[in-house]
Design a protein around this motif. Structure first.
Motif, PDB file in Angstrom:
ATOM      1  N   ILE A 275       0.986   2.759  -3.445  1.00  0.00           N
ATOM      2  CA  ILE A 275      -0.286   3.379  -3.845  1.00  0.00           C
ATOM      3  C   ILE A 275      -0.413   4.751  -3.184  1.00  0.00           C
ATOM      4  CG2 ILE A 275      -2.789   3.173  -3.680  1.00  0.00           C
ATOM      5  CD1 ILE A 275      -2.389   0.128  -3.826  1.00  0.00           C
ATOM      6  N   GLU A 276      -0.041   4.832  -1.897  1.00  0.00           N
ATOM      7  CA  GLU A 276      -0.113   6.108  -1.193  1.00  0.00           C
ATOM      8  C   GLU A 276       0.852   7.120  -1.803  1.00  0.00           C
ATOM      9  OE1 GLU A 276       0.695   7.953   3.246  1.00  0.00           O
ATOM     10  OE2 GLU A 276       0.482   5.790   3.009  1.00  0.00           O
TER      11      GLU A 276
ATOM     12  N   LEU B 150       0.814  -1.213   0.000  1.00  0.00           N
ATOM     13  CA  LEU B 150       0.000   0.000   0.000  1.00  0.00           C
ATOM     14  C   LEU B 150       0.852   1.269   0.000  1.00  0.00           C
ATOM     15  CD1 LEU B 150      -2.766  -1.054   2.534  1.00  0.00           C
ATOM     16  CD2 LEU B 150      -2.882  -1.025   0.050  1.00  0.00           C
ATOM     17  N   ASP B 151       2.121   1.150   0.366  1.00  0.00           N
ATOM     18  CA  ASP B 151       2.991   2.330   0.387  1.00  0.00           C
ATOM     19  C   ASP B 151       3.137   2.931  -1.002  1.00  0.00           C
ATOM     20  OD1 ASP B 151       3.372   2.029   3.076  1.00  0.00           O
ATOM     21  OD2 ASP B 151       5.237   0.886   2.860  1.00  0.00           O
TER      22      ASP B 151
END
Length: 112
Positions: A68-69, A65-66
């Motif tokens: 995507i963020e 998810l890093d």
């Protein structure tokens, strides 16, 4: 008799040598093809590097998810709910981010 046979064999060898060096599919054509391959390889190298970077980014986006963020922050100017966004005049940012962030603050009116 031997003289004519030797002359005929020399003529055949000369013809074969001509075909080998200058004929269709000979040494000269091989040099041209090798040059074209080298030029194409040089053209493909940056594309291969770009594809490797994109493949690594896709794997990162699929697994974590890093990424995507980070992508949301850099490309769309998104800010988390527990953060504050400060815009400092005079600092260069991308034009599309200015439009996105300005649209979040207040609706823009068309100039008269």
């Amino acid at each position: 008799m031997h003289k004519w046979l030797v002359m005929a064999l020399l003529a055949v060898i000369a013809l074969l040598q001509y075909e080998l060096w200058l004929g269709n599919g000979g040494w000269r054509d091989l040099q041209i093809v090798e040059h074209r391959v080298a030029v194409q390889e040089a053209t493909n190298l940056p594309m291969r590097e770009r594809n490797a970077r994109l493949a690594a980014e896709v794997m990162d986006l699929k697994t974590g998810l890093d990424a995507i963020e980070e992508r949301a922050r850099s490309d769309m100017g998104m800010v988390r709910t527990d953060e504050q966004f400060f815009w400092v005049p005079g600092v260069a940012i991308k034009n599309e981010l200015i439009g996105i962030n300005a649209g979040l603050i207040a609706p823009q009116e068309p100039p008269p």
